[in-house]
Design a protein around this motif. Structure first.
Motif, PDB file in Angstrom:
ATOM      1  N   ILE A   1      -4.611  12.398   3.638  1.00 59.17           N
ATOM      2  CA  ILE A   1      -3.448  11.835   2.988  1.00 59.17           C
ATOM      3  C   ILE A   1      -3.219  10.552   3.916  1.00 59.17           C
ATOM      4  O   ILE A   1      -4.114  10.061   4.442  1.00 59.17           O
ATOM      5  CB  ILE A   1      -1.997  12.716   3.585  1.00 59.17           C
ATOM      6  CG1 ILE A   1      -2.091  12.665   5.224  1.00 59.17           C
ATOM      7  CG2 ILE A   1      -2.099  14.164   2.928  1.00 59.17           C
ATOM      8  CD1 ILE A   1      -0.731  13.415   5.584  1.00 59.17           C
ATOM      9  N   LEU A   2      -2.344   9.739   3.486  1.00 56.63           N
ATOM     10  CA  LEU A   2      -2.086   8.244   3.831  1.00 56.63           C
ATOM     11  C   LEU A   2      -1.763   8.225   5.442  1.00 56.63           C
ATOM     12  O   LEU A   2      -0.926   9.204   5.845  1.00 56.63           O
ATOM     13  CB  LEU A   2      -0.757   7.586   3.148  1.00 56.63           C
ATOM     14  CG  LEU A   2      -1.223   7.352   1.808  1.00 56.63           C
ATOM     15  CD1 LEU A   2       0.252   6.590   1.116  1.00 56.63           C
ATOM     16  CD2 LEU A   2      -2.329   6.422   1.566  1.00 56.63           C
TER      17      LEU A   2
ATOM     18  N   GLU B   1       0.923  -1.262  -0.129  1.00 57.00           N
ATOM     19  CA  GLU B   1       0.144  -0.055   0.046  1.00 57.00           C
ATOM     20  C   GLU B   1       0.792   1.338   0.136  1.00 57.00           C
ATOM     21  O   GLU B   1       0.621   2.123  -0.826  1.00 57.00           O
ATOM     22  CB  GLU B   1      -0.818   0.113   1.111  1.00 57.00           C
ATOM     23  CG  GLU B   1      -1.935  -1.047   1.209  1.00 57.00           C
ATOM     24  CD  GLU B   1      -2.969  -1.202   2.297  1.00 57.00           C
ATOM     25  OE1 GLU B   1      -4.104  -1.186   2.049  1.00 57.00           O
ATOM     26  OE2 GLU B   1      -2.396  -1.390   3.330  1.00 57.00           O
ATOM     27  N   TYR B   2       1.755   1.339   0.957  1.00 53.34           N
ATOM     28  CA  TYR B   2       2.599   2.650   1.052  1.00 53.34           C
ATOM     29  C   TYR B   2       3.465   2.520  -0.318  1.00 53.34           C
ATOM     30  O   TYR B   2       3.552   3.728  -0.725  1.00 53.34           O
ATOM     31  CB  TYR B   2       3.616   2.527   2.032  1.00 53.34           C
ATOM     32  CG  TYR B   2       2.826   2.997   3.511  1.00 53.34           C
ATOM     33  CD1 TYR B   2       2.026   4.331   3.507  1.00 53.34           C
ATOM     34  CD2 TYR B   2       2.772   1.988   4.491  1.00 53.34           C
ATOM     35  CE1 TYR B   2       1.438   4.619   4.696  1.00 53.34           C
ATOM     36  CE2 TYR B   2       2.067   2.393   5.632  1.00 53.34           C
ATOM     37  CZ  TYR B   2       1.413   3.654   5.938  1.00 53.34           C
ATOM     38  OH  TYR B   2       0.810   4.026   6.956  1.00 53.34           O
TER      39      TYR B   2
ATOM     40  N   THR C   1       4.007   9.069  -7.260  1.00 52.11           N
ATOM     41  CA  THR C   1       4.765  10.355  -6.794  1.00 52.11           C
ATOM     42  C   THR C   1       6.147  10.450  -6.599  1.00 52.11           C
ATOM     43  O   THR C   1       6.628  11.599  -6.742  1.00 52.11           O
ATOM     44  CB  THR C   1       4.078  11.006  -5.515  1.00 52.11           C
ATOM     45  OG1 THR C   1       4.502   9.934  -4.287  1.00 52.11           O
ATOM     46  CG2 THR C   1       2.638  10.772  -5.437  1.00 52.11           C
TER      47      THR C   1
ATOM     48  N   ARG D   1       2.691   1.873  -3.261  1.00 49.05           N
ATOM     49  CA  ARG D   1       2.098   2.339  -4.558  1.00 49.05           C
ATOM     50  C   ARG D   1       2.298   3.939  -4.388  1.00 49.05           C
ATOM     51  O   ARG D   1       2.215   4.579  -5.653  1.00 49.05           O
ATOM     52  CB  ARG D   1       0.591   1.972  -4.437  1.00 49.05           C
ATOM     53  CG  ARG D   1       0.438   0.582  -4.483  1.00 49.05           C
ATOM     54  CD  ARG D   1      -1.107   0.469  -4.808  1.00 49.05           C
ATOM     55  NE  ARG D   1      -1.563  -0.720  -4.034  1.00 49.05           N
ATOM     56  CZ  ARG D   1      -2.889  -0.780  -3.677  1.00 49.05           C
ATOM     57  NH1 ARG D   1      -3.729   0.064  -3.892  1.00 49.05           N
ATOM     58  NH2 ARG D   1      -3.301  -1.944  -2.729  1.00 49.05           N
ATOM     59  N   TYR D   2       2.210   4.675  -3.357  1.00 48.11           N
ATOM     60  CA  TYR D   2       2.170   6.030  -3.084  1.00 48.11           C
ATOM     61  C   TYR D   2       3.748   6.569  -3.866  1.00 48.11           C
ATOM     62  O   TYR D   2       3.982   7.320  -4.521  1.00 48.11           O
ATOM     63  CB  TYR D   2       2.061   6.531  -2.002  1.00 48.11           C
ATOM     64  CG  TYR D   2       2.169   8.028  -1.850  1.00 48.11           C
ATOM     65  CD1 TYR D   2       0.955   8.761  -1.964  1.00 48.11           C
ATOM     66  CD2 TYR D   2       3.393   8.483  -1.253  1.00 48.11           C
ATOM     67  CE1 TYR D   2       1.148  10.299  -1.937  1.00 48.11           C
ATOM     68  CE2 TYR D   2       3.615   9.929  -1.184  1.00 48.11           C
ATOM     69  CZ  TYR D   2       2.474  10.902  -1.455  1.00 48.11           C
ATOM     70  OH  TYR D   2       2.497  12.128  -1.228  1.00 48.11           O
ATOM     71  N   THR D   3       4.608   5.837  -3.348  1.00 47.95           N
ATOM     72  CA  THR D   3       6.091   6.089  -3.907  1.00 47.95           C
ATOM     73  C   THR D   3       6.220   5.835  -5.319  1.00 47.95           C
ATOM     74  O   THR D   3       6.822   6.718  -6.057  1.00 47.95           O
ATOM     75  CB  THR D   3       6.947   5.202  -3.059  1.00 47.95           C
ATOM     76  OG1 THR D   3       6.797   5.418  -1.840  1.00 47.95           O
ATOM     77  CG2 THR D   3       8.514   5.411  -3.500  1.00 47.95           C
TER      78      THR D   3
ATOM     79  N   PRO E   1       6.060   7.999   1.763  1.00 49.65           N
ATOM     80  CA  PRO E   1       4.922   8.538   2.518  1.00 49.65           C
ATOM     81  C   PRO E   1       5.215   8.491   3.897  1.00 49.65           C
ATOM     82  O   PRO E   1       4.370   9.239   4.734  1.00 49.65           O
ATOM     83  CB  PRO E   1       4.109   7.352   2.039  1.00 49.65           C
ATOM     84  CG  PRO E   1       5.020   6.242   1.736  1.00 49.65           C
ATOM     85  CD  PRO E   1       6.152   6.721   1.312  1.00 49.65           C
TER      86      PRO E   1
END
Length: 552
Positions: free
Chosen positions: A452-453, A164-165, A172, A167-169, A176
């Motif tokens: 945000i996350l 999950e985290y 973007t 994916r943000y990396t 995160p």
């Protein structure tokens, strides 16, 4: 509670106070000392002026001042420009340093040095309150409350790093999680998943180093090394499920392998519980002695290590609880909500002392997704107790259940015209209680602030807890018609201008150095642009100073 505390403090003060007429009234010596301490600086200043006046003739102050005046008159405007420019530069550097030190440490460097080093030399002393006085008792009680409210907790609904985290990396290119958050997680992992005798098992020794690693690839590599040494190393599967698995399905598969290994070790620990502590200590010593003798003979080491499985029963329990909880969260994320609820209920029955792990918050969220509001109320009745630590999840879920009964028919115009019903009053009071616990949540639920996350750790009653709660529970508030409307009306009418935290004021020396830098820079600029006028001004100031000294 407040009234009873006040009555208790009054009784204590009355019991400890001396009887009237038995002792002389306190005061004149203490008042004299306080007055002398308060006028100490003024006395020193007056004494200095008197000494300067008495020594004006031996020191030849008038002649020296005339020589200084003559020297200043002979200086060119370029000198004053250089002098004021240098002063502005130095004061500007001091200002920048003070600003940086204040933002990093929350205090002024000059004030800190003055209080710690200069004040004792000048005879200053901090007032010490009586430890038995009611005021000191109230201060200690408020201090304890502030410490408990500002405690950092692990987020019970924290996301998976790999699935999950990451994916943000990927999207973007940014991380995160902060370094502070990951450092707290590393400390948690070392507390939950290690014990004092890990050095006797090669796989656990490798995992000890893995949990301390800051680089994710290095941690994953260490987990594979631990599995090469011991294919049943549960903590290695946990690390891979958390950080290497890129989907929830892969994470669940690795957690199931970890569960199989963890249950085996846990059963061994339970079978050895009947052994006495003395026998266990002897077993540990004998195991270490045999390992030292046998050295690298792995076929003997494998037989010895199984006797050591019972030396860290607490660690084995922590590992098993963590694995089952994450499996329940995997099932919840994959849509198997009833399975997740069953795992959580079984876990709470099997390990009831672990209330501080906050598994009930995971259960509340899953039950809300099932819209099993009666079961949610039953969980709240058990855990929404004054003796247990509160959380935004408990307070706002209780408010949501009360709101659900009246929100679909609630109208601000109707309520203002006919007044609130008893059910509406209960809902409003529940919202009041929730907002008083954490005033940051409504802005996220009402989408006035962007989500945000959520972090892996939260500060109770802080903004991070509000983010974590709204990230998972916003959908439950939206599902109930009118719930957010009632929350908005109650929050804006009562708390909108109240729920703000006071900001720190800038220290005096930051203002002082900023003013000094600006004023000296302005003088330098004026001297450079208007040298004749500034020269006349300096001569006038020096003449006035000379006249004052001659008058004295």
């Amino acid at each position: 509670m407040a009234d009873s505390d006040g009555l208790g403090e009054a009784a204590t003060a009355a019991a400890s106070a001396p009887a009237t007429g038995l002792s002389p009234p306190r005061g004149w010596r203490e008042r004299l000392r306080a007055g002398l301490a308060g006028t100490g600086a003024s006395l020193w200043f007056v004494a200095g002026l008197g000494l300067l006046y008495a020594l004006r003739v031996p020191l030849r102050l008038c002649e020296n001042l005339a020589a200084v005046t003559l020297f200043l008159n002979s200086l060119t405007p370029k000198f004053y420009v250089a002098l004021t420019g240098t002063s502005s530069l130095i004061s500007g550097l001091i200002f920048i340093f003070e600003w940086w030190y204040f933002h990093k440490h929350g205090t002024s460097f000059i004030e800190q040095v003055s209080l710690s080093h200069l004040r004792p030399l000048m005879g200053g002393r901090e007032s010490i309150s009586d430890p038995g006085s009611p005021s000191s008792n109230r201060e200690r009680e408020s201090s304890r409350q502030n410490v408990s409210e500002c405690k950092v907790w692990r987020n019970p609904l924290n996301l998976f790093r790999g699935a999950e985290y990451r994916r943000y990396t990927w999207v973007t290119g940014k991380e995160p999680l902060t370094y502070y958050d990951m450092n707290l997680s590393a400390q948690d992992h070392q507390t939950f998943f290690t014990c004092d005798t890990d050095f006797l098992r090669p796989s656990d020794t490798v995992m000890q180093k893995a949990w301390r690693e800051r680089n994710p690839p290095a941690r994953i590599k260490a987990a594979y090394q631990a599995l090469e040494l011991n294919n049943d190393c549960a903590t290695a599967y946990v690390l891979l499920a958390e950080e290497e698995a890129t989907t929830i399905v892969d994470a669940e598969r690795l957690f199931k392998q970890a569960l199989k290994a963890g249950e085996t070790v846990y059963r061994r620990s339970q079978q050895c519980q009947h052994q006495s502590p003395q026998h266990e200590a002897q077993l540990i010593l004998c195991t270490g002695f045999l390992i030292g003798i046998l050295g690298s003979l792995e076929k003997y080491n494998s037989k010895i290590f199984k006797f050591q499985e019972n030396s860290c029963e607490g660690r084995d329990t922590n590992v098993l609880v963590y694995i089952k909880r994450r499996l329940a969260m995997c099932a919840r994320k994959l849509g198997r909500i009833r399975e997740a609820v069953k795992i959580m209920r079984d876990l709470m029955k099997e390990f009831p002392p672990l209330t501080m792990v906050n598994i009930h918050e995971n259960l509340l969220e899953s039950l809300l997704e099932l819209q099993a509001y009666a079961d949610v109320q039953a969980v709240l009745a058990k855990y929404d107790d004054i003796s247990l630590p509160k959380s935004a999840a408990i307070c706002y879920t209780a408010a949501l259940l009360k709101t659900r009964t009246v929100s679909d028919k609630f109208s601000p115009e109707t309520a203002s015209r006919r007044g609130l019903s008893s059910a509406e009053i209960n809902a409003v009071e529940a919202i009041h209680r929730a907002v008083e616990f954490n005033p940051h949540v409504p802005k996220y639920l009402l989408e006035m602030k962007s989500l945000i996350l959520p972090p892996e750790h939260i500060l109770k009653r802080g903004d991070s807890e509000a983010i974590a709660y709204a990230f998972f529970h916003l959908q439950h508030w939206k599902r109930i018609e009118g719930a957010l409307n009632l929350l908005q009306c109650t929050w804006e009418g009562t708390f909108h201008h109240v729920s703000v935290y006071p900001k720190k004021e800038l220290p005096f020396f930051i203002h002082f150095t900023a003013g000094l830098c600006s004023s000296t820079a302005m003088i330098a600029l004026l001297t450079h642009q208007f040298p004749e006028i500034m020269g006349i001004l300096v001569k006038a100031i020096s003449m006035i100073s000379r006249t004052c000294v001659e008058f004295l």
